[in-house]
Design an enzyme around this catalytic site. Structure first.
Site, PDB file in Angstrom:
ATOM      1  N   GLU A 157      70.254  -6.365   2.561  1.00  0.00           N
ATOM      2  CA  GLU A 157      70.097  -7.791   2.821  1.00  0.00           C
ATOM      3  C   GLU A 157      71.471  -8.331   3.202  1.00  0.00           C
ATOM      4  O   GLU A 157      72.481  -7.657   3.001  1.00  0.00           O
ATOM      5  CB  GLU A 157      69.569  -8.506   1.569  1.00  0.00           C
ATOM      6  CG  GLU A 157      68.191  -8.018   1.174  1.00  0.00           C
ATOM      7  CD  GLU A 157      67.691  -8.633  -0.131  1.00  0.00           C
ATOM      8  OE1 GLU A 157      68.338  -9.577  -0.635  1.00  0.00           O
ATOM      9  OE2 GLU A 157      66.666  -8.155  -0.637  1.00  0.00           O
ATOM     10  N   THR A 217      66.559   0.649  10.190  1.00  0.00           N
ATOM     11  CA  THR A 217      66.546   1.658  11.253  1.00  0.00           C
ATOM     12  C   THR A 217      65.109   2.004  11.615  1.00  0.00           C
ATOM     13  O   THR A 217      64.298   2.294  10.734  1.00  0.00           O
ATOM     14  CB  THR A 217      67.290   2.925  10.783  1.00  0.00           C
ATOM     15  OG1 THR A 217      68.643   2.579  10.500  1.00  0.00           O
ATOM     16  CG2 THR A 217      67.256   4.008  11.857  1.00  0.00           C
ATOM     17  N   ARG A 256      71.855  12.034   2.010  1.00  0.00           N
ATOM     18  CA  ARG A 256      73.262  11.977   2.445  1.00  0.00           C
ATOM     19  C   ARG A 256      73.701  13.236   3.191  1.00  0.00           C
ATOM     20  O   ARG A 256      74.303  13.132   4.257  1.00  0.00           O
ATOM     21  CB  ARG A 256      74.181  11.702   1.252  1.00  0.00           C
ATOM     22  CG  ARG A 256      74.153  10.254   0.880  1.00  0.00           C
ATOM     23  CD  ARG A 256      75.194   9.862  -0.151  1.00  0.00           C
ATOM     24  NE  ARG A 256      75.117   8.418  -0.298  1.00  0.00           N
ATOM     25  CZ  ARG A 256      74.912   7.785  -1.448  1.00  0.00           C
ATOM     26  NH1 ARG A 256      74.789   8.457  -2.559  1.00  0.00           N
ATOM     27  NH2 ARG A 256      74.834   6.477  -1.471  1.00  0.00           N
ATOM     28  N   GLU A 292      73.778   5.102   5.015  1.00  0.00           N
ATOM     29  CA  GLU A 292      73.563   6.009   3.868  1.00  0.00           C
ATOM     30  C   GLU A 292      74.801   6.053   2.971  1.00  0.00           C
ATOM     31  O   GLU A 292      75.141   7.065   2.393  1.00  0.00           O
ATOM     32  CB  GLU A 292      73.187   7.404   4.383  1.00  0.00           C
ATOM     33  CG  GLU A 292      72.081   8.093   3.609  1.00  0.00           C
ATOM     34  CD  GLU A 292      70.740   7.401   3.743  1.00  0.00           C
ATOM     35  OE1 GLU A 292      70.616   6.437   4.519  1.00  0.00           O
ATOM     36  OE2 GLU A 292      69.812   7.815   3.033  1.00  0.00           O
ATOM     37  N   THR A 314      78.750   3.952   2.972  1.00  0.00           N
ATOM     38  CA  THR A 314      79.987   4.071   3.754  1.00  0.00           C
ATOM     39  C   THR A 314      80.870   5.165   3.152  1.00  0.00           C
ATOM     40  O   THR A 314      80.667   5.581   2.007  1.00  0.00           O
ATOM     41  CB  THR A 314      80.794   2.758   3.718  1.00  0.00           C
ATOM     42  OG1 THR A 314      81.130   2.490   2.354  1.00  0.00           O
ATOM     43  CG2 THR A 314      80.019   1.586   4.294  1.00  0.00           C
TER      44      THR A 314
END
Lengths: 418, 364
Positions: A144, A177, A272, A395, A397
């Site tokens: 958000e 995405t 990840r 996923e 930083t």
């Protein structure tokens, strides 16, 4: 046992995916980058048919032991290779085009979430549509405006309407995405994270399946991005969006605990390294192209010499090769741990932060080394430079993954190391 | 299938070497460094772990089979204890392993049992030369064929235990390629020079070597009349160097992590500050990344995969960068205390810098 031998299954899979990457992705990669919004239906339809024929329910394998299906118990005996296969495929597809890979049907983070935390009934209900005649994409809505890496701060509300036994969702989700492809272009779904009680923090957070066409859920913005332009990134606005009671993932009995949130966070240990694999596909594409462009121009790379005898370009290339290979091994180890059900929070974070660095550095240096050619849209180096950067952001930083890795190494909780 | 876990036998070896490293080596390493000598009893104890002996088949006096992967696991643990002592313990391998890898049947039968069956003895090898751009594939020391002999001339440096060695392998340039020659003690024309004074590994006695028309019988060319392909030896040296770098880096990393968790500044432990925590995360990641590169190269050595020529090189140069970064961080995290010789991090930083130039001082 310590072994670096590719299994036959991996070998075969790579041959297939390489063909797709070379013949279906590379020929259109530039066109799709220059024509944002165009949908690669040829690729999507082909992958849908191919994956269906292979009997793969989705690109994301079913985590065993969670929801304990009979199928899962049988698989227990032999270590699965699912994630290893996925990492290899994703690496090749991203070598083809990282944005197109994100348009691969039957998968996506939405179905991953259902696989990870859905009950057997929910899996049956929501994943069945992936197997239909038409391709379907799924997406996940977490971020958000005020909650990015700190996703326990989400404000999107879910309130139970006691009369109708429906969840009523309100709020706005950004940076989704493939949200458009999941919600409008195909008959998919978006898994939305919302809170039952904003005061409760993590304990209040649940995820809800919002199916395409649900009233009250509208795509309100399409982002224009630095790279991976063929993959849409959208905002979803929820206004009194009603979803059935059973669309809340997991069991409703675990209310007032953080189990649901933790379950969701654990899927990151699986995803990840897969993002790392995607980044490394881009890095390999750039490094291979750089080497071949240099070779065409008569620059030879001599391996095995002391550094004092190397040219700067040779040092750079050798350094890049070393970074790329070691990053790939970190990634393979992390997915191998997923397959073998070993806790891999540390390794997953490490693979991701390393790959994020490596793909960023390699693509940046590749553009720099080729000078005016690197800067030109006549070649793909500049595109990969743009595509690369997202891998150090989504996923988690690079910085969040450093925090996670450091907590794991030092034995600190989230409170002890913020 | 991929695999990332040592097997049971390897794990047992790791455990015993780690005990030796943590207890025996660490108890002695500072004194050894300051006094410039590794106590003989300590070397003997390390030798008895049987790492080299287990690499040599029973036909030649050993009790196993060479596995670069297993040796790499042991080398990491040894370097975790102390680099100089590790190199001392591994020194006989500099003589035995080239013979095992590329020696003729006669050379194996002649030399290997004498080394692996008894106590540790100062056998060694001379590779490094005193040039800023030293290149193992373009040596200045020459070998010339004369009748039934080869005649060696030139200068070598950083030869471990050269003063005491009964025999050594000397690498020289024979018609443009590097070849090893077995040279016995007190061969005419061979003079051991001054002990080298170096930045790190003070405990390890390193010497210069002067070769003035040293005549060796043709049978002493490594591999016999046809010689050998030096790349097999070089690959093994590179992989060993990479493994030692990983172990050395881990020593500094673990020490600095514990310190950071125990050192309070401005209201919290320094490990709780992102500037330090991120360094730790990056160093931990780089150690693991380079360990995997090293394992892969070692695995390729064992499997005889040609790619190893490149992988071993990448592992070597990568680990040399990594160990410098990590050991530097170790000193940095301890701050002023790191600069004081009461703590071992300054020693590890000096040794960390050495890894980029010490390829040739160990083999796996």
């Amino acid at each position: 046992m310590i072994s670096f031998e590719k299994s036959k299954a991996v070998d075969q899979m790579e041959t297939v995916v390489q063909t797709v990457a070379e013949n279906m992705m590379r020929p259109v990669t530039r066109h799709l980058d220059e024509n944002e919004g165009e949908i690669p239906w040829d690729y999507i339809s082909f992958m849908h048919t191919a994956l269906k024929q292979m009997g793969a329910a989705s690109l994301v394998p079913e985590p065993e032991g969670n929801g304990a299906s009979e199928k899962g118990e049988k698989k227990e005996k032999r270590a699965s290779q699912s994630y290893q296969l996925m990492a290899h495929s994703i690496e090749w597809l991203s070598w083809g085009d990282a944005g197109m890979y994100l348009c691969t049907p039957r998968g996506g983070l939405g179905s991953a979430a259902v696989e990870a935390s859905g009950t057997p009934e929910q899996k049956k209900k929501f994943l069945a549509r992936l197997n239909g005649d038409k391709p379907v994409l799924t997406a996940m809505a977490i971020t958000e405006a005020q909650a990015g890496s700190d996703n326990s701060a989400i404000q999107c509300r879910a309130v139970l309407d006691e009369k109708t036994k429906e969840w009523v969702l309100n709020g706005e989700k950004i940076f989704i995405t493939a949200g458009l492809k999941a919600f409008e272009d195909t008959d998919g779904f978006i898994v939305v994270w919302a809170t039952l009680d904003p005061e409760a923090g993590r304990a209040g957070i649940r995820s809800f399946v919002v199916e395409a066409g649900t009233p009250g859920a509208i795509i309100t913005k399409k982002e224009h991005k630095l790279g991976i332009r063929v993959s849409d990134t959208v905002t979803l606005t929820l206004e009194d969006c009603r979803v059935p009671y059973e669309n809340m993932l997991g069991s409703p009995e675990i209310e007032k605990s953080t189990k649901g949130f933790k379950g969701a966070m654990q899927t990151f240990n699986v995803t990840r390294p897969l993002v790392a694999a995607s980044g490394l596909g881009v890095a390999r594409a750039a490094l291979e192209e750089l080497k071949s462009m240099l070779e065409e121009r008569g620059v030879e790379i001599r391996y095995g010499l002391p550094r004092q005898k190397l040219t700067n370009i040779e040092r750079e290339i050798i350094d890049m090769e070393r970074m790329l290979r070691s990053s790939w091994l970190l990634t393979i180890k992390a997915v191998w741990m997923s397959d073998n059900k070993k806790p891999n929070a540390k390794e997953a974070a490490m693979s991701k932060l390393h790959a994020g660095d490596v793909v960023t550095k390699i693509t940046q240096r590749a553009v720099e080394i080729m000078g005016p050619l690197g800067f030109s849209r006549e070649f793909l180096l500049e595109k990969w430079f743009r595509d690369a950067k997202i891998n150090d952001i989504y996923e988690g930083t690079g910085q969040i993954n450093r925090l996670i890795a450091a907590r794991q190494i030092l034995g600190y909780s989230g409170k002890e190391l913020r | 299938m991929y695999g990332f876990e040592p097997n049971e036998e390897q794990q047992m070896l790791i455990d015993v070497v780690r005990r030796y490293a943590e207890k025996d080596m660490r108890d002695a390493h500072r004194d050894a460094e300051e006094e410039g000598e590794v106590p003989k009893a300590l070397i003997e104890k390390g030798w008895e772990l049987g790492i080299l002996q287990a690499s040599v088949p029973a036909d030649y006096g050993g009790f196993g089979e060479r596995s670069a992967v297993t040796s790499v696991l042991a080398a990491e643990e040894l370097a975790f204890g102390d680099l100089a002592i590790a190199l001392a313990v591994m020194a006989p391998g500099l003589f035995a392993l080239p013979i095992l890898l590329v020696g003729s049947e006669e050379q194996k039968k002649n030399y290997l049992p004498g080394i692996v069956e008894g106590e540790w003895q100062p056998c060694t090898a001379a590779l490094i030369e005193y040039e800023f751009d030293f290149d193992a594939n373009e040596l200045s020391t020459t070998a010339k064929e004369e009748g039934d002999e080869y005649v060696l001339s030139g200068e070598k440096r950083y030869v471990p235990y050269a003063a005491d060695a009964e025999a050594m392998i000397i690498y020289a340039n024979l018609d443009g390629v590097t070849q090893g020659f077995i040279v016995e003690k007190s061969t005419d024309g061979l003079t051991v020079g001054e002990r080298d004074m170096t930045l790190g590994v003070h405990a390890l006695p390193l010497y210069g070597l002067h070769l003035d028309n040293v005549r060796v019988p043709k049978a002493n060319r490594l591999g016999g009349a046809e010689g050998h392909d030096f790349i097999h030896i070089l690959n093994s040296m590179r992989v060993a160097n990479a493994a030692l770098s990983v172990g050395l880096a881990r020593a500094s990393y673990e020490y600095a992590n514990e310190y950071a968790k125990d050192r309070e500044v401005l209201g919290s432990m320094i490990a709780q500050k992102q500037s330090i925590a991120f360094m730790i995360a990056e160093n931990g990641t780089e150690i693991e990344a380079n360990r995997l590169l090293t394992w892969e190269a070692a695995w390729q050595l064992d499997e005889g995969i040609e790619e190893v020529d490149k992988s071993a090189y990448l592992a070597e140069v990568g680990a040399a960068d990594m160990v410098m970064q990590v050991t530097d961080s170790g000193v940095q995290i301890l701050g002023g205390h790191g600069y004081i010789r009461e703590h071992p991090v300054e020693l590890w930083m000096r040794n960390g810098r050495s890894m980029a130039m010490l390829t040739g001082l160990a083999m796996v």
